[in-house]
Design an enzyme around this catalytic site. Structure first.
Site, PDB file in Angstrom:
ATOM      1  N   LYS A   9      -5.266  -3.052  -8.723  1.00  0.00           N
ATOM      2  CA  LYS A   9      -6.103  -1.901  -8.386  1.00  0.00           C
ATOM      3  C   LYS A   9      -6.745  -1.295  -9.645  1.00  0.00           C
ATOM      4  O   LYS A   9      -6.380  -1.653 -10.771  1.00  0.00           O
ATOM      5  CB  LYS A   9      -5.249  -0.871  -7.652  1.00  0.00           C
ATOM      6  CG  LYS A   9      -4.712  -1.393  -6.325  1.00  0.00           C
ATOM      7  CD  LYS A   9      -3.811  -0.348  -5.670  1.00  0.00           C
ATOM      8  CE  LYS A   9      -3.242  -0.842  -4.359  1.00  0.00           C
ATOM      9  NZ  LYS A   9      -2.376   0.180  -3.733  1.00  0.00           N
ATOM     10  N   PHE A  57      -5.750  10.054   5.208  1.00  0.00           N
ATOM     11  CA  PHE A  57      -5.734   9.703   3.787  1.00  0.00           C
ATOM     12  C   PHE A  57      -6.787   8.663   3.409  1.00  0.00           C
ATOM     13  O   PHE A  57      -7.017   8.410   2.224  1.00  0.00           O
ATOM     14  CB  PHE A  57      -4.348   9.193   3.365  1.00  0.00           C
ATOM     15  CG  PHE A  57      -3.923   7.916   4.044  1.00  0.00           C
ATOM     16  CD1 PHE A  57      -4.352   6.683   3.592  1.00  0.00           C
ATOM     17  CD2 PHE A  57      -3.066   7.956   5.140  1.00  0.00           C
ATOM     18  CE1 PHE A  57      -3.958   5.507   4.210  1.00  0.00           C
ATOM     19  CE2 PHE A  57      -2.660   6.788   5.772  1.00  0.00           C
ATOM     20  CZ  PHE A  57      -3.109   5.562   5.302  1.00  0.00           C
ATOM     21  N   ARG A  85       5.888  -9.791  -2.991  1.00  0.00           N
ATOM     22  CA  ARG A  85       6.222  -8.431  -2.543  1.00  0.00           C
ATOM     23  C   ARG A  85       7.449  -7.906  -3.301  1.00  0.00           C
ATOM     24  O   ARG A  85       7.478  -6.751  -3.726  1.00  0.00           O
ATOM     25  CB  ARG A  85       6.481  -8.405  -1.044  1.00  0.00           C
ATOM     26  CG  ARG A  85       5.303  -8.812  -0.174  1.00  0.00           C
ATOM     27  CD  ARG A  85       4.295  -7.746   0.035  1.00  0.00           C
ATOM     28  NE  ARG A  85       4.839  -6.612   0.757  1.00  0.00           N
ATOM     29  CZ  ARG A  85       4.166  -5.500   0.991  1.00  0.00           C
ATOM     30  NH1 ARG A  85       2.921  -5.379   0.564  1.00  0.00           N
ATOM     31  NH2 ARG A  85       4.713  -4.503   1.645  1.00  0.00           N
ATOM     32  N   THR A  91       6.422   0.389  -2.584  1.00  0.00           N
ATOM     33  CA  THR A  91       5.105   1.037  -2.646  1.00  0.00           C
ATOM     34  C   THR A  91       5.167   2.338  -3.431  1.00  0.00           C
ATOM     35  O   THR A  91       4.289   2.643  -4.232  1.00  0.00           O
ATOM     36  CB  THR A  91       4.583   1.293  -1.219  1.00  0.00           C
ATOM     37  OG1 THR A  91       4.506   0.039  -0.541  1.00  0.00           O
ATOM     38  CG2 THR A  91       3.216   1.942  -1.234  1.00  0.00           C
ATOM     39  N   ARG A 102       5.634  -2.342 -10.055  1.00  0.00           N
ATOM     40  CA  ARG A 102       5.478  -0.900  -9.820  1.00  0.00           C
ATOM     41  C   ARG A 102       6.566  -0.100 -10.529  1.00  0.00           C
ATOM     42  O   ARG A 102       6.305   1.001 -11.022  1.00  0.00           O
ATOM     43  CB  ARG A 102       5.472  -0.613  -8.325  1.00  0.00           C
ATOM     44  CG  ARG A 102       4.205  -1.111  -7.640  1.00  0.00           C
ATOM     45  CD  ARG A 102       4.182  -0.710  -6.182  1.00  0.00           C
ATOM     46  NE  ARG A 102       2.990  -1.192  -5.513  1.00  0.00           N
ATOM     47  CZ  ARG A 102       2.989  -1.897  -4.397  1.00  0.00           C
ATOM     48  NH1 ARG A 102       4.137  -2.209  -3.801  1.00  0.00           N
ATOM     49  NH2 ARG A 102       1.856  -2.285  -3.848  1.00  0.00           N
ATOM     50  N   ASN A 112      -0.666   2.929  -7.504  1.00  0.00           N
ATOM     51  CA  ASN A 112       0.534   2.119  -7.711  1.00  0.00           C
ATOM     52  C   ASN A 112       0.239   0.701  -8.197  1.00  0.00           C
ATOM     53  O   ASN A 112       1.001  -0.215  -7.953  1.00  0.00           O
ATOM     54  CB  ASN A 112       1.397   2.110  -6.451  1.00  0.00           C
ATOM     55  CG  ASN A 112       0.694   1.521  -5.247  1.00  0.00           C
ATOM     56  OD1 ASN A 112      -0.405   0.989  -5.355  1.00  0.00           O
ATOM     57  ND2 ASN A 112       1.340   1.621  -4.102  1.00  0.00           N
ATOM     58  N   HIS A 115      -1.706  -4.409  -5.044  1.00  0.00           N
ATOM     59  CA  HIS A 115      -1.582  -4.628  -3.598  1.00  0.00           C
ATOM     60  C   HIS A 115      -1.291  -6.106  -3.387  1.00  0.00           C
ATOM     61  O   HIS A 115      -1.826  -6.956  -4.098  1.00  0.00           O
ATOM     62  CB  HIS A 115      -2.889  -4.281  -2.871  1.00  0.00           C
ATOM     63  CG  HIS A 115      -2.962  -4.882  -1.500  1.00  0.00           C
ATOM     64  ND1 HIS A 115      -2.419  -4.262  -0.402  1.00  0.00           N
ATOM     65  CD2 HIS A 115      -3.463  -6.069  -1.060  1.00  0.00           C
ATOM     66  CE1 HIS A 115      -2.608  -5.031   0.657  1.00  0.00           C
ATOM     67  NE2 HIS A 115      -3.242  -6.142   0.280  1.00  0.00           N
TER      68      HIS A 115
END
EC number: 2.7.4.6
Length: 149
Positions: A9, A57, A85, A91, A102, A112, A115
């Site tokens: 991100k 959101f 993952r 998350t 993370r 964070n 993705h």
């Protein structure tokens, strides 16, 4: 061989974490079979996050994800969806274990760093949104026979 979609991100790109994150996945034995760098078009964001379009959101999330460049890529390997993952961590970075991406780098739940698709079905859907079949490359790594045989 399984494939998954991953996106670093804007906060991860802007903090110079792309190389570190890619190294973690390659060191695990996963193969990068596609990649793109740039700012996402709003239409792509809407397709990618279509399940969130009506949520309160979403406008803020969309503004954030289009606020700067992202690095999108496809990884290939055995059990790659679940393993990526786990490597990413929870998350919410306050719940992410140290040693996860993370846990080590994320600053907030909204920013964070990364993705990844949450299932093989989601991976196929997300890969199809971001890449054409011609953009997915097949090749053999020199060490691949030792890792997967």
């Amino acid at each position: 061989m399984e494939r998954t979609f991953v996106m670093i991100k804007p906060d991860g790109v802007q903090r110079g974490l792309v190389g570190e994150i890619l190294s973690r996945f390659e060191n695990k034995g996963f193969k990068i079979v596609a990649g793109k760098f740039g700012v996402l078009a709003e239409s792509i964001v809407d397709k990618h996050y279509e399940e969130h379009l009506a949520k309160p959101f979403y406008p803020g999330m969309k503004a954030y994800i289009t606020s700067g460049p992202v690095f999108r890529f496809v990884l290939e390997g055995d059990n790659v969806v679940a393993t990526v993952r786990k490597m990413n961590g929870a998350t919410n970075p306050t719940e992410a274990n140290p040693g996860t991406i993370r846990g080590d780098y994320a600053l907030s739940i909204g920013k964070n760093v990364i993705h990844a698709a949450d299932s093989p079905e989601s991976a196929a859907r997300e890969i199809g949104i971001h890449f054409t079949p011609a953009e997915l490359v097949s090749y053999t790594k020199i060490d691949e026979s030792e890792l997967y045989e």
